[in-house]
Scaffold this active site. Structure first.
Site, mmCIF file in Angstrom:
data_model
loop_
_atom_site.group_PDB
_atom_site.id
_atom_site.type_symbol
_atom_site.label_atom_id
_atom_site.label_comp_id
_atom_site.label_asym_id
_atom_site.label_seq_id
_atom_site.Cartn_x
_atom_site.Cartn_y
_atom_site.Cartn_z
ATOM 1 N N HIS A 240 -100.724 -17.766 -22.952
ATOM 2 C CA HIS A 240 -101.310 -19.360 -23.070
ATOM 3 C C HIS A 240 -102.570 -18.885 -23.733
ATOM 4 C CE1 HIS A 240 -101.814 -23.438 -22.324
ATOM 5 N NE2 HIS A 240 -103.112 -23.357 -22.171
ATOM 6 N N ASP B 205 -106.282 -20.574 -24.890
ATOM 7 C CA ASP B 205 -106.946 -21.859 -25.015
ATOM 8 C C ASP B 205 -107.965 -21.876 -26.278
ATOM 9 O OD1 ASP B 205 -106.008 -23.227 -22.771
ATOM 10 O OD2 ASP B 205 -106.780 -21.743 -21.568
ATOM 11 N N MET C 146 -103.262 -31.396 -18.047
ATOM 12 C CA MET C 146 -104.455 -31.015 -17.721
ATOM 13 C C MET C 146 -104.743 -31.572 -16.093
ATOM 14 S SD MET C 146 -105.264 -28.855 -20.091
ATOM 15 C CE MET C 146 -106.897 -28.207 -19.258
ATOM 16 N N MET D 188 -107.609 -27.130 -28.159
ATOM 17 C CA MET D 188 -108.907 -28.144 -27.507
ATOM 18 C C MET D 188 -109.963 -28.233 -28.549
ATOM 19 S SD MET D 188 -108.944 -27.141 -23.416
ATOM 20 C CE MET D 188 -108.181 -25.346 -23.916
ATOM 21 N N SER E 136 -103.297 -17.724 -18.717
ATOM 22 C CA SER E 136 -104.131 -17.818 -19.589
ATOM 23 C C SER E 136 -105.068 -16.865 -19.907
ATOM 24 C CB SER E 136 -105.020 -19.261 -19.266
ATOM 25 O OG SER E 136 -106.140 -19.721 -20.109
ATOM 26 N N HIS F 208 -103.011 -23.953 -27.345
ATOM 27 C CA HIS F 208 -103.576 -25.072 -26.684
ATOM 28 C C HIS F 208 -104.849 -25.347 -27.477
ATOM 29 C CE1 HIS F 208 -105.289 -27.563 -23.069
ATOM 30 N NE2 HIS F 208 -105.078 -28.261 -24.402
ATOM 31 N N ASP G 45 -101.797 -27.220 -16.564
ATOM 32 C CA ASP G 45 -103.072 -26.325 -16.568
ATOM 33 C C ASP G 45 -104.078 -26.725 -15.866
ATOM 34 O OD1 ASP G 45 -104.824 -24.300 -17.555
ATOM 35 O OD2 ASP G 45 -104.591 -24.850 -19.586
ATOM 36 N N MET H 208 -111.040 -23.558 -27.975
ATOM 37 C CA MET H 208 -112.135 -24.657 -27.701
ATOM 38 C C MET H 208 -113.192 -24.465 -28.788
ATOM 39 S SD MET H 208 -112.720 -23.887 -23.383
ATOM 40 C CE MET H 208 -111.374 -23.643 -22.426
#
Length: 218
Positions: free
Chosen positions: A36, A38, A140, A71, A11, A69, A176, A40
């Site tokens: 990966h 992330d 998660m 979020m 990540s 991913h 993760d 957000m």
């Protein structure tokens, strides 16, 4: 499960953002299978990271799979943007998708693989109705929003339940949160085949240590 079947997805949330392109290049050369990403929004989770423009800027640094991913509270509005930025997989959260079947179909229609993520306190119920549209389920094992958290042990039982749920489908199980050389063994034994790791890998000082730590997760 053979170590050859394990996918390691570092990540970049834990990477040096002042040198992100080089960090992506380094983890690629160190043996990462996927990258990966992330994303957000500061709303669904209490943090802000990056968006499509950053992903697009590092896409040329590697040919490895971009595992994105989301979020974020409103993923349906951004699926096309993340596809165009270079994402190969787009994972959305079960908690925010009022019409999960529709959202997964939208992802698949872009040509990306579709994933569903579930938070530590979220039940897996309902996923059985959309398994034909899911390529990946992301468990998660920490509460999302920040890197460096401690692994939540109840995640092991959830992974086992998901493994049983998807046994007749070609669906990957990704984990993760708090993944290091010790917790990696636990989640693999439970049935996970994709391991996301940030702090454990990127706390190394150079590419050779990245390589050692990626190898230790297998």
């Amino acid at each position: 499960m053979s170590s050859q079947n394990i996918i390691i997805a570092p990540s970049v949330l834990s990477a040096d953002f002042s040198n992100l392109g080089q960090e992506v290049n380094d983890i690629d050369e160190a043996g990462a299978d996927w990258i990966h990403l992330d994303v957000m929004d500061g709303h669904f989770v209490p943090n802000l990271t990056f968006g499509p423009s950053i992903i697009s800027s590092i896409r040329k640094k590697t040919k490895k799979c971009f595992d994105t991913h989301l979020m974020i509270s409103n993923p349906d509005e951004y699926i096309e943007q993340y596809k165009n930025a270079g994402s190969d997989i787009i994972t959305v959260h079960k908690e925010v998708c009022g019409h999960l079947d529709k959202t997964l179909s939208s992802i698949k229609n872009t040509g990306c693989k579709a994933g569903v993520s579930i938070n530590p306190g979220t039940d897996i119920s309902g996923l059985e109705y959309v398994l034909d549209k899911i390529d990946l389920i992301l468990v998660m094992s920490v509460n999302p929003g920040f890197g460096g958290q401690k692994f939540i042990n109840s995640s092991i039982q959830k992974i086992k339940k998901i493994k049983e749920l998807v046994q007749n489908f070609n669906i990957d199980i990704e984990v993760d949160g708090g993944i290091d050389d010790k917790t990696a063994t636990l989640v693999k034994n439970a049935g996970a085949n994709i391991l996301v790791s940030g702090s454990f890998i990127f706390s190394g000082e150079n590419k050779s240590i990245y390589k050692e730590r990626i190898a230790s997760l297998r």
